[in-house]
Design an enzyme around this catalytic site. Structure first.
Site, mmCIF file in Angstrom:
data_model
loop_
_atom_site.group_PDB
_atom_site.id
_atom_site.type_symbol
_atom_site.label_atom_id
_atom_site.label_comp_id
_atom_site.label_asym_id
_atom_site.label_seq_id
_atom_site.Cartn_x
_atom_site.Cartn_y
_atom_site.Cartn_z
ATOM 1 C CG ASP A 298 -1.634 -0.737 1.349
ATOM 2 O OD1 ASP A 298 -2.195 -0.418 0.269
ATOM 3 O OD2 ASP A 298 -0.429 -0.501 1.574
ATOM 4 C CG PHE A 472 1.808 3.712 -3.083
ATOM 5 C CD1 PHE A 472 2.388 4.438 -2.055
ATOM 6 C CD2 PHE A 472 2.648 3.104 -4.005
ATOM 7 C CE1 PHE A 472 3.773 4.552 -1.946
ATOM 8 C CE2 PHE A 472 4.030 3.211 -3.910
ATOM 9 C CZ PHE A 472 4.602 3.938 -2.879
ATOM 10 C CG HIS A 473 -3.870 0.117 -3.879
ATOM 11 N ND1 HIS A 473 -3.744 -1.063 -4.602
ATOM 12 C CD2 HIS A 473 -3.531 1.115 -4.735
ATOM 13 C CE1 HIS A 473 -3.345 -0.778 -5.834
ATOM 14 N NE2 HIS A 473 -3.209 0.528 -5.935
ATOM 15 N N PRO A 474 -4.227 2.361 0.572
ATOM 16 C CG PRO A 474 -3.636 4.380 1.636
ATOM 17 C CD PRO A 474 -3.356 3.546 0.404
#
EC number: 1.1.99.1
Length: 554
Positions: A298, A472-474
């Site tokens: 992330d 919010f970048h998994p």
């Protein structure tokens, strides 16, 4: 029910596949989405400036939480993911950032992934895009995703922040998605010419909804993929409030597009993963694949907030008495403050010469507020979001129950490497240097957060532990490759199985330098050609910047 393909997840990649596969009129597709429709009259998802609202409820957000993060003072941290047609493109910040060319060239160094180089992928970025200022070697002009480029005359804080970055010695770039990502400049956004959010439901599914060969089921929560031996033959799901499973058969393939959190969960519930984990829940092992749910990555970021001495910030827009006018301008004209996500400037830098391409990202925002709309500063202010791009920290997603309604155990292991701490200390100090440049003198008041008293390594580290948040970048939990922890091959096919692919951000071997949505859409476009048996689009011949031995700043 029988279909050629069953797609699980109507998100940034799933909607691309549904649209492209049904261009062949003889191909039938079932698209399953656990969330609901993308209600076009709901300003919370359709107004770009309202981007904080969907994160505050559970209608459009899975609202996952992590396990206590051991290096973040054991905080349980947010892990929001989109729920509904559009997936996370329905609730994201609408920043259209592709990452750095070197990210993809780095993927392509692995044997078997050579066709994922930047020049192989650039035609698919272009295919997906319609840029409002027109196409060129880097941008498309007739794709499903509307991309808007900031125009001169917007909030003066944007230009001041970009100029400050240049005054601090970093490059200026006119296009963060063009020849050179490195530097400061305007930030494109996925917004239509009418000022509406350009999710993949709007851009892609709107083309395909009327096709007789596409069936869309919303409120359809996938339980598991059905296997006959090692071949995926169908999907079982729960529809609405029903406790009786629905089933469909896939004559060709099951395409798993549920994202970096849900895709590994679904594989695990289906018997694909680490046998030790599966046996804990009495799940019959279909295939031993230890990488499922591992390699979780992330972006972590912080806000540096400042008082604004001039009344030019968006603080008045937070006052309820100003919002009816803003809403009316947006609703009837598609213009005004409501028509922008307000992330109109940003940049990418290398914090140290040891990094071959940028390792720090900036988003500038002309108001001081948390990303989810909380803790707004009660005065004119502005802030800089800053975070590292390619952390060596790795986490996991693991089942906690066979129940498809149950959330998994999510652990990112944020800040578990010394490199993380070095990068964040550097990022705060460099950001302060940028914020103290002459371009911001007329606007910059006191530092609100972290506050000037926060100076030593120990003080900065404690600020990061307590205040850094997810971007919010998994990604990465079903990684593409051929080593023992890889889950899919270079065409998205799950190793050791037949008839099932994963096509979403979970297949990224390493996280990219920037926001994930544009690259997830590109992955969908590129995989659609592979699934259809088409020749890949011809490689681009566009030039792109490689820093080489260039100094990090002038």
């Amino acid at each position: 029910m029988q279909f050629d393909y069953i797609i699980i997840g109507a998100g940034s990649a799933g909607n691309v596949l549904a649209t492209r596969l049904t261009e062949d009129p003889n191909t039938t597709v079932l698209l399953l989405e656990a969330g609901g429709p993308d209600y076009r009259f709901d300003f919370r998802t359709q107004m770009p400036a309202a981007l904080a609202y969907p994160l505050q409820g559970k209608r459009y957000n899975w609202a996952y939480e992590t396990e206590p993060e051991p290096y973040m003072n054991h905080r349980r941290m947010e892990c929001g993911r989109g729920k509904g047609l559009g997936g996370s493109s329905l609730i994201n910040g609408m920043c259209y950032i592709r990452g750095n060319a070197m990210d993809l060239d780095n993927w392509a160094k692995e044997p078997g992934l050579e066709h994922w180089s930047y020049l192989d992928c650039l035609p698919y970025y272009r295919k997906a895009e319609t840029r409002d200022i027109g196409p060129n070697d880097y941008h498309g002009g007739d794709g499903p995703v509307s991309v808007t480029t900031p125009k001169p005359g917007n909030n003066p804080l944007f230009e001041a922040m970009v100029t400050a970055g240049v005054q601090a010695g970093y490059p200026r770039t006119d296009d963060l998605n063009g020849y050179q990502q490195e530097g400061f400049g305007p930030m494109d956004r996925t917004v239509t010419p009418q000022g509406r959010r350009a999710s993949t439901a709007r851009g892609y599914l709107d083309q395909a909804r009327g096709r007789p060969n596409l069936t869309i089921r919303t409120h359809a929560l996938t339980d598991h993929i059905i296997f006959a031996g090692k071949r995926a033959v169908g999907v079982e799901w729960l529809e609405g409030e029903s406790t009786i499973p629905s089933k469909a058969t896939a004559n060709k393939e099951v395409l798993l597009c549920a994202g970096a959190i849900a895709s590994p969960q679904i594989l695990q519930r289906s018997g694909v993963g680490n046998p030790e984990l599966l046996r804990q829940f009495d799940i019959p092992v279909v295939h031993d694949l230890p990488g499922v749910g591992e390699n979780l990555q992330d972006h972590l970021e912080m806000y540096l907030q400042y008082e604004c001495k001039e009344p030019v910030s968006l603080y008045p827009a937070l006052q309820w008495w100003n919002q009816p006018k803003i809403g009316a301008e947006w609703l009837f004209g598609g213009t005004g403050i409501g028509a922008s996500n307000q992330f109109e400037a940003g940049g990418f830098i290398r914090s140290r010469a040891e990094f071959a391409w940028p390792n720090i990202q900036y988003h500038f925002l002309p108001v001081a507020i948390n990303y989810n709309g909380s803790n707004a500063v009660k005065e004119h202010g502005f802030q800089c979001h800053v975070g590292s791009m390619r952390s060596p920290s790795r986490g996991h997603v693991r089942l906690k129950s066979r129940d498809p309604h149950a959330h998994p155990a999510i652990l990112f292991n944020y800040m578990s490497h010394e490199q993380d701490w070095q990068e964040f200390r550097d990022a705060i100090r460099i950001t302060r240097e940028i914020m103290n440049q002459p371009a911001l003198d007329k606007y910059r008041g006191r530092e609100i957060s972290p506050g000037t008293e926060c100076q030593s390594d120990a003080e900065l580290d404690e600020f990061v532990r307590n205040h850094a948040e997810t971007a919010f970048h998994p990604c990465g939990t079903c990684k593409m490759g051929y080593d023992e922890m890889a889950v899919v091959d270079g065409e998205g096919r799950v190793h050791g199985l037949e008839g099932v692919r994963v096509v979403d951000a979970s297949i990224m071997p390493q996280i990219i330098t920037g926001n994930l949505n544009a690259t997830t859409i590109m992955i969908g476009e590129k995989m659609a050609d592979a699934i259809r048996g088409r020749q890949p689009l011809p490689r681009s011949t566009a030039a792109y910047y490689v820093a080489g031995g260039a100094p990090v700043r002038r």
